[in-house]
Design a protein around this motif. Structure first.
Motif, PDB file in Angstrom:
ATOM      1  N   VAL A  91       0.853  -1.193   0.000  1.00 40.66           N
ATOM      2  CA  VAL A  91       0.000   0.000   0.000  1.00 40.66           C
ATOM      3  C   VAL A  91       0.888   1.243   0.000  1.00 40.66           C
ATOM      4  N   GLY A  92       0.474   2.243  -0.743  1.00 41.20           N
ATOM      5  CA  GLY A  92       1.126   3.545  -0.697  1.00 41.20           C
ATOM      6  C   GLY A  92       0.173   4.591  -0.154  1.00 41.20           C
ATOM      7  N   VAL A  93       0.592   5.332   0.848  1.00 42.13           N
ATOM      8  CA  VAL A  93      -0.203   6.419   1.418  1.00 42.13           C
ATOM      9  C   VAL A  93       0.330   7.740   0.864  1.00 42.13           C
ATOM     10  N   ILE A  94      -0.550   8.559   0.305  1.00 43.52           N
ATOM     11  CA  ILE A  94      -0.166   9.827  -0.305  1.00 43.52           C
ATOM     12  C   ILE A  94      -0.833  10.967   0.450  1.00 43.52           C
ATOM     13  N   ILE A  95      -0.017  11.905   0.926  1.00 42.00           N
ATOM     14  CA  ILE A  95      -0.515  13.039   1.709  1.00 42.00           C
ATOM     15  C   ILE A  95      -0.098  14.336   1.017  1.00 42.00           C
ATOM     16  N   ALA A 141       4.748   8.840  -8.109  1.00 40.03           N
ATOM     17  CA  ALA A 141       5.892   8.387  -7.315  1.00 40.03           C
ATOM     18  C   ALA A 141       5.639   7.053  -6.630  1.00 40.03           C
ATOM     19  N   ALA A 142       4.374   6.652  -6.493  1.00 43.49           N
ATOM     20  CA  ALA A 142       4.032   5.439  -5.751  1.00 43.49           C
ATOM     21  C   ALA A 142       4.245   4.192  -6.601  1.00 43.49           C
ATOM     22  N   ASP A 143       4.774   3.150  -5.983  1.00 46.65           N
ATOM     23  CA  ASP A 143       4.967   1.868  -6.670  1.00 46.65           C
ATOM     24  C   ASP A 143       3.777   0.931  -6.498  1.00 46.65           C
ATOM     25  N   ALA A 144       2.981   1.135  -5.454  1.00 49.61           N
ATOM     26  CA  ALA A 144       1.897   0.211  -5.126  1.00 49.61           C
ATOM     27  C   ALA A 144       0.683   0.428  -6.021  1.00 49.61           C
TER      28      ALA A 144
END
Length: 323
Positions: free
Chosen positions: A9-13, A85-88
C-alpha cells in the motif's frame, strides 16, 4: 514481518503550509502503516510550502518520502505527483488534517482486491467523535439543485459495508490503475473542490463501485490547510463554481432542462436580492467554463455503462433507504 496475502500500500498526503498539521497527524499515519499486515510506504507531496514543511519532514520523519513542488500547483496536481511516485497498486489518499485509527488500512484494502471496486471510504469522525456526513454520499434533486441526501449513522441497518456515490478525497483508498485510466482528477475543477465527487461519478459510470467501510475510521479536523491559506470569499466562490460545473458535466439533459435551469434562475434572483455577490460570481465563473464542461461531458459518455439515476438508486438500496 509483512504477510504475503496483504498487498503493498502507498499512502499519499498532499501538503501546503501544513507543518503543524503534519506534526500532529503524521505520527498516527506512521503507526497505522506499521500496524498494516503488508508493506506500506508514505509519500508526502509538499506543494510549494513556505513554512518549512519539507525540511521538517526530512529531519523529524526520515522514513517518509518527500516529493517537492517548487511552486504551489493545487490539490489535484499534488495527488498526481504522489501517484506517479508510488509503486503500489493500492493507494490511500489522506489530507494532512486527517488522523487515522491504527487499524484503518486493512479493512479498506480488502475491498480493493475485488476487481469491480474502485474506491473505499472510511467512516469519517469529527474531533468530538461524531460521524461526519462526508462518510457516505448520495444526492437527489431538491428545490432546483442537486443536494446531499441527509442520513444518520443509526440509519445503517448493520455495520456492514455499503455503496456510496463517491469517497471524500481527504480520506480514500483506491486502485492506482483505475485512477490513471480515469485520468485522475480533472483540470476542470482546479484549484480545489468537487474533483472527488466527479471522480467517483466517472468511476461509477464505468461500472466501478465506491464503498463505505464503517470498520475503518479516521478523524478529520474542522479546519484544514485550504481554509487556513486561502481567502474565505475565494474558497466559497470556487465551491459554488465547481458545483455548477459538476452538474453540467454529469446530470442527465432532461433534469438540467426541467429542474436545474429553472432552479438556477430562482436562486440567482434570490442571491442578487440578498447582495450575495460571491455566489453570483461563482455562477458566472462556471458559465465561462461551460464549453470545457461540455467537452468533458461528451468524453464521459464514450465510456458510460451506467446512467446517473441508476447509480443513485443502487447506492440508496445498498444503504437501506430503498426496498
Amino acid at each position: 514481518m509483512a504477510q504475503p496475502d496483504f498487498p503493498p500500500v502507498g499512502v499519499i498526503i498532499p501538503n501546503f503550509n501544513g507543518v503543524h498539521l503534519l506534526r500532529r497527524n503524521l505520527p498516527s499515519v506512521i503507526r497505522a502503516a506499521a500496524a498494516y499486515p503488508g508493506t506500506c510506504s508514505i509519500i508526502v507531496v509538499d506543494d510549494g510550502s513556505v513554512d518549512g514543511s519539507a525540511e521538517m519532514l526530512r529531519t523529524e520523519f526520515p522514513s517518509v518520502r518527500v516529493v517537492v513542488h517548487e511552486a504551489n500547483r493545487g490539490f489535484a496536481e499534488a495527488i498526481h505527483s504522489g501517484v506517479d511516485a508510488a509503486d503500489a497498486e493500492f493507494l490511500i489518499f489522506l489530507n494532512s488534517d486527517v488522523r487515522p485509527q491504527e487499524d484503518f488500512m486493512a479493512p479498506l484494502i480488502r475491498h480493493l482486491e475485488k476487481p469491480e471496486v474502485f474506491s473505499v471510504s472510511p467512516l469519517v469522525l469529527d474531533e468530538d467523535g461524531r460521524v461526519s456526513p462526508v462518510s457516505w454520499r448520495c444526492f437527489r434533486i431538491k428545490r432546483g439543485r442537486l443536494r446531499s441526501v441527509r442520513w444518520r449513522f443509526d440509519d445503517l441497518k448493520s455495520a456492514a459495508p455499503t455503496e456510496s456515490l463517491f469517497a471524500s478525497g481527504g480520506s480514500v483508498a483506491l486502485r492506482k490503475s483505475m485512477f490513471v485510466a480515469l485520468g485522475g482528477y480533472l483540470p476542470l475543477y482546479k484549484p480545489f473542490y468537487s474533483e472527488d465527487f466527479d471522480l467517483g461519478l466517472r468511476a461509477w459510470k464505468r461500472g466501478w463501485r465506491t464503498l463505505l467501510e464503517p470498520a475503518s475510521r479516521v478523524v478529520h479536523e474542522k479546519k484544514g490547510s485550504i481554509s487556513e491559506n486561502v481567502a474565505a470569499d475565494r474558497v466559497r466562490k470556487t465551491r459554488v463554481c465547481n458545483r455548477f460545473l459538476l452538474e453540467w458535466t454529469h446530470m442527465p439533459g432532461k433534469d438540467l432542462m426541467l429542474y436545474l435551469l429553472p432552479g438556477y434562475l430562482f436562486q440567482l434572483i434570490g442571491r442578487l436580492l440578498r447582495l450575495d455577490l460571491v455566489y453570483v460570481r461563482g455562477f458566472f465563473a462556471a458559465l465561462r467554463r461551460l464549453p470545457e464542461a461540455l467537452r468533458v461531458r461528451a468524453e464521459i459518455r464514450k465510456h458510460q455503462v451506467l446512467d446517473f439515476w441508476r447509480i443513485v438508486d443502487a447506492v440508496e438500496r445498498s444503504f437501506g433507504l430503498k426496498a
